[in-house]
Design an enzyme around this catalytic site. Structure first.
Site, PDB file in Angstrom:
ATOM      1  CB  THR A 187      -0.911   0.008   1.250  1.00 45.30           C
ATOM      2  OG1 THR A 187      -0.089  -0.152   2.425  1.00 45.30           O
ATOM      3  CG2 THR A 187      -1.917  -1.133   1.199  1.00 45.30           C
ATOM      4  CD  GLU A 188       4.880  -0.452   0.457  1.00 45.86           C
ATOM      5  OE1 GLU A 188       5.600  -1.265   1.068  1.00 45.86           O
ATOM      6  OE2 GLU A 188       3.946  -0.817  -0.311  1.00 45.86           O
ATOM      7  CB  VAL A 189       1.565   3.919  -4.518  1.00 46.79           C
ATOM      8  CG1 VAL A 189       2.787   3.286  -5.145  1.00 46.79           C
ATOM      9  CG2 VAL A 189       0.376   2.974  -4.544  1.00 46.79           C
ATOM     10  CG  PHE A 221       7.157   4.928   1.366  1.00 43.89           C
ATOM     11  CD1 PHE A 221       8.298   5.701   1.256  1.00 43.89           C
ATOM     12  CD2 PHE A 221       7.259   3.670   1.955  1.00 43.89           C
ATOM     13  CE1 PHE A 221       9.512   5.247   1.724  1.00 43.89           C
ATOM     14  CE2 PHE A 221       8.467   3.204   2.421  1.00 43.89           C
ATOM     15  CZ  PHE A 221       9.598   3.988   2.306  1.00 43.89           C
TER      16      PHE A 221
END
Length: 260
Positions: free
Chosen positions: A136-138, A142
């Site tokens: 889920t970084e985006v 991130f």
């Protein structure tokens, strides 16, 4: 058995179990936990009584990624400090991936972001059907930088793009269909199942053969075809000289089960 603030470490039947133990934080990662994991995996790697390592999480989540307090702290770091911190996580992933012993992830809850990264780099991963997976970084500005290196190798570019760019969460069943995990196991059976897989590796396979096979897989991914084949031929020849190979073939010819 010994405990650290963020993990527990236990050995039984030649199986080392490393358990993330921050259930109140959904076993989220921070710098301290990463260092503790590195220490635990190093201990398992150096222990001749350990043949297989199981990585698990205590509580409702396997690992929910980075700790929120930790993310806030990183905002105050300069580039050099963030690079040093990032390299600690890089080393942990590299050490797990290249470890001579088989690493099994037992996933009894959500594996998100860095937690999904840990599931990605394990040799074998088994999850309960209720677990969700995702990078889920985006969604928080991130990037899934380190895990992308391993994920593309494991499930291919197309599926990696799907998961990494959308940041979507997928079910354990979908993760298995992508090749991200090996299988889904009911919650009331997963611990016994993983224990049996680990025990079978301990009793039915040569430690040297497991180690060399892991290296062969890595070499096949890293090297051009000709180099990979030449490396495989040499490893094949060297393994024939290893005591484990002599022992195993001798037992096979005598119609006996080798004692591994």
């Amino acid at each position: 058995m010994w405990n650290m603030p963020g993990i527990t470490y236990h050995i039984a039947d030649r199986i080392a179990t490393i358990t993330l133990n921050r259930p109140e934080k959904r076993n989220a990662l921070n710098g301290d936990v990463v260092r503790e994991l590195r220490e635990a995996f190093a201990a398992a790697a150096a222990d001749d009584t350990v043949k297989v390592v199981v990585l698990a999480g205590n509580g409702k989540a396997f690992c929910a990624g980075a700790d929120l307090d930790y993310l806030q702290q990183l905002q105050a770091n300069n580039l050099e400090a963030n690079l040093a911190d990032s390299r600690e996580l890089m080393l942990l992933m590299q050490e797990i991936y290249s470890m001579e012993k088989v690493v099994i992830a037992r996933i009894e809850g959500d594996a998100i972001a860095g937690g999904c990264g840990l599931a990605t780099i394990a040799d074998l991963s088994y999850a309960v059907p209720e677990a969700r997976f995702g990078y889920t970084e985006v969604k928080i500005g991130f990037v899934p930088a380190l895990v992308s290196v391993f994920l593309v190798r494991k499930i291919g570019e197309g599926r990696a793009r799907d998961l990494l760019l959308t940041g979507r969460l997928v079910t354990a069943e979908k993760a298995a269909s992508f090749g991200l995990i090996n299988e889904t196991i009911p919650a009331d059976k997963i611990r016994d199942y993983v224990q049996q897989v680990a025990f079978s590796l301990c009793t039915d396979a040569s430690a040297n053969s497991l180690n060399v096979t892991k290296k062969l897989i890595s070499a096949a991914l890293e090297n051009p075809l000709t180099e990979a084949l030449e490396s495989a031929a040499r490893i094949n020849a060297e393994t024939r000289q290893h005591p484990d190979c002599r022992k195993g073939i001798g037992a096979f010819l005598d119609k006996l089960k080798p004692d591994w």
